[in-house]
Scaffold this motif. Structure first.
Motif, short mmCIF file in Angstrom:
data_model
loop_
_atom_site.label_atom_id
_atom_site.label_comp_id
_atom_site.label_asym_id
_atom_site.label_seq_id
_atom_site.Cartn_x
_atom_site.Cartn_y
_atom_site.Cartn_z
N ALA A 21 60.80 13.17 -26.77
CA ALA A 21 59.61 12.38 -26.37
C ALA A 21 59.85 10.88 -26.46
CB ALA A 21 58.42 12.80 -27.23
N ILE A 22 60.46 10.43 -27.56
CA ILE A 22 60.65 8.99 -27.74
C ILE A 22 61.66 8.43 -26.74
CG2 ILE A 22 61.56 7.24 -29.33
CD1 ILE A 22 60.28 8.78 -31.61
N SER A 23 62.78 9.13 -26.54
CA SER A 23 63.78 8.63 -25.59
C SER A 23 63.24 8.65 -24.16
CB SER A 23 65.05 9.46 -25.70
OG SER A 23 64.81 10.82 -25.37
N LYS A 24 62.45 9.67 -23.82
CA LYS A 24 61.93 9.76 -22.45
C LYS A 24 60.83 8.75 -22.19
CE LYS A 24 63.27 14.49 -21.35
NZ LYS A 24 62.81 15.84 -20.99
N LEU A 25 60.20 8.25 -23.24
CA LEU A 25 59.20 7.19 -23.06
C LEU A 25 59.83 6.01 -22.35
CD1 LEU A 25 56.44 5.86 -23.68
CD2 LEU A 25 57.41 5.14 -25.88
N TYR A 26 61.10 5.74 -22.63
CA TYR A 26 61.82 4.63 -22.00
C TYR A 26 62.45 5.03 -20.68
CZ TYR A 26 65.37 1.03 -21.30
OH TYR A 26 66.17 0.05 -20.76
N THR A 27 63.14 6.17 -20.66
CA THR A 27 63.90 6.53 -19.46
C THR A 27 63.01 6.89 -18.28
OG1 THR A 27 64.08 8.83 -20.24
CG2 THR A 27 65.86 7.32 -20.82
N ARG A 28 61.77 7.23 -18.52
CA ARG A 28 60.87 7.58 -17.42
C ARG A 28 60.25 6.36 -16.76
NH1 ARG A 28 57.62 12.85 -19.90
NH2 ARG A 28 59.26 14.39 -19.49
N LEU A 29 60.45 5.19 -17.37
CA LEU A 29 59.92 3.97 -16.76
C LEU A 29 60.75 3.57 -15.55
CD1 LEU A 29 59.31 1.92 -20.03
CD2 LEU A 29 57.61 3.21 -18.72
N CYS A 30 60.17 2.80 -14.67
CA CYS A 30 60.91 2.31 -13.52
C CYS A 30 61.92 1.27 -13.99
CB CYS A 30 59.97 1.71 -12.48
SG CYS A 30 59.14 0.21 -13.02
N PRO A 31 63.03 1.10 -13.26
CA PRO A 31 64.09 0.17 -13.69
C PRO A 31 63.60 -1.24 -13.96
CG PRO A 31 64.87 1.56 -11.91
CD PRO A 31 63.41 1.84 -12.05
N SER A 32 62.69 -1.75 -13.16
CA SER A 32 62.22 -3.12 -13.36
C SER A 32 61.46 -3.27 -14.66
CB SER A 32 61.35 -3.56 -12.18
OG SER A 32 60.25 -2.68 -12.02
N ARG A 33 60.74 -2.23 -15.05
CA ARG A 33 60.00 -2.27 -16.32
C ARG A 33 60.97 -2.09 -17.50
NH1 ARG A 33 54.63 -1.86 -17.88
NH2 ARG A 33 54.02 -1.66 -15.69
N ARG A 34 61.96 -1.20 -17.33
CA ARG A 34 62.94 -0.99 -18.40
C ARG A 34 63.69 -2.28 -18.71
NH1 ARG A 34 64.39 4.09 -15.84
NH2 ARG A 34 66.31 3.11 -15.07
N ALA A 35 63.91 -3.09 -17.69
CA ALA A 35 64.66 -4.33 -17.89
C ALA A 35 63.91 -5.31 -18.80
CB ALA A 35 64.93 -5.00 -16.54
N LEU A 36 62.61 -5.14 -18.95
CA LEU A 36 61.80 -6.03 -19.76
C LEU A 36 61.60 -5.53 -21.19
CD1 LEU A 36 59.00 -6.75 -17.14
CD2 LEU A 36 60.96 -8.20 -17.68
N ILE A 37 62.09 -4.32 -21.46
CA ILE A 37 61.74 -3.66 -22.72
C ILE A 37 62.97 -3.48 -23.60
CG2 ILE A 37 60.97 -1.43 -23.67
CD1 ILE A 37 59.08 -1.22 -21.29
N GLN A 38 62.77 -3.60 -24.90
CA GLN A 38 63.79 -3.27 -25.90
C GLN A 38 63.43 -1.90 -26.48
OE1 GLN A 38 66.78 -4.69 -27.51
NE2 GLN A 38 66.64 -2.55 -28.12
#
Length: 278
Positions: free
Chosen positions: A109-126
């Motif tokens: 659940a925790i890892s997929k919270l990040y990987t399910r985001l779109c690439p542009s949003r992932r680029a803004l997140i740590q």
């Protein structure tokens, strides 16, 4: 640069195995309970020795004395009481494990919270947990200076055009590359020897991407040479003194002139210790 503050959830396999074992134990215990004799056991102490009584009637406080020659009946009744309580505990643990695996999506659940985001949003997140690819890339990008090569040494190149010191090291490096295992060749390592701090250069420092565990891999290629074998023993002792042990965080291959490096052994080591499925 992104840093990992929460390691990956590696519980899924262990919890699934535990769940399977408990479910099997529950079935076994229920079958044993069905075959147990009627009644329950009461144990009292007389002159420091236990006495056993069979209680079959509700409300009965004493029961029928069980003589020593029927100690097996006492054991069966005691086991029955134990099994009855065990079944409740097994059911509780089964429910807890099933709920955990369900609520955490098998630990993802925790890892997929990040990987399910779109690439542009992932680029803004740590993310608190990096993807395997992110972690491997950062691990592999560490800069270091290894040992220099003697100009007169023969040149041995790996599949990624990295120079190593022997044909056997080419075999190991190429196998690691083929399996997608990040490694650092002759990465400097500081170890304690008494009051001294020594810098040594293990052949390979390897990474299991999935577990984030690092392994040293040493290949000893001239074990039929007495001086070389003596130095090898001293090196292994140094590793041992620093908590670096075979099978825990140290991988070993060896060869002699008559017993060359086994490529099958190299593959087995990689699969057992370094592939993401382990």
């Amino acid at each position: 640069m992104k840093y990992e503050s929460l390691s990956p959830n590696l519980l899924k396999g262990a919890l699934e195995n535990r769940l399977k074992e408990i479910q099997q134990q529950l079935l076994h215990t229920k079958k044993a309970l069905d075959k147990a004799p009627p009644g329950r056991i009461r144990i009292s102490q007389k002159h420091g020795h236990p006495e056993y009584y069979l209680v079959t009637e509700r409300g009965c406080l004493r029961g029928k004395y069980i003589p020593k020659k029927h100690i097996q009946l006492a054991a069966q009744l005691a086991q029955k009481d134990y099994d009855s309580q065990l079944i409740d505990l097994l059911k509780t643990e089964i429910a807890a494990l099933q709920n955990y695996l369900h609520d955490t999506r098998n630990g993802t659940a925790i890892s997929k919270l990040y990987t399910r985001l779109c690439p542009s949003r992932r680029a803004l997140i740590q993310p608190v947990t990096l993807t395997d690819e992110q972690y491997a890339e950062q691990w592999q990008s560490v800069l270091f200076e290894g040992l220099p090569f003697d100009p007169d040494m023969p040149e041995h190149l790996t599949a990624r055009d990295e120079r190593v010191r022997s044909k056997s090291e080419v075999i190991i490096a190429d196998a690691l590359i083929r399996h997608g295992i990040p490694y650092r060749y002759e990465y400097p390592l500081k170890l304690n020897k008494g009051r001294q701090l020594l810098t040594i250069y293990p052949d390979f420092l390897c990474l299991n991407i999935h577990t984030r565990q690092e392994f040293l891999w040493e290949h000893f290629g001239m074990m039929d040479d007495p001086d070389y074998a003596h130095k090898t023993t001293a090196k292994l002792r140094l590793y041992e003194e620093n908590g670096i042990l075979p099978g825990r965080n140290l991988l070993l291959t060896m060869e002699t002139q008559t017993e060359p490096l086994s490529t099958r052994a190299v593959e087995k080591i990689i699969v057992e210790f370094l592939t993401p499925s382990n």
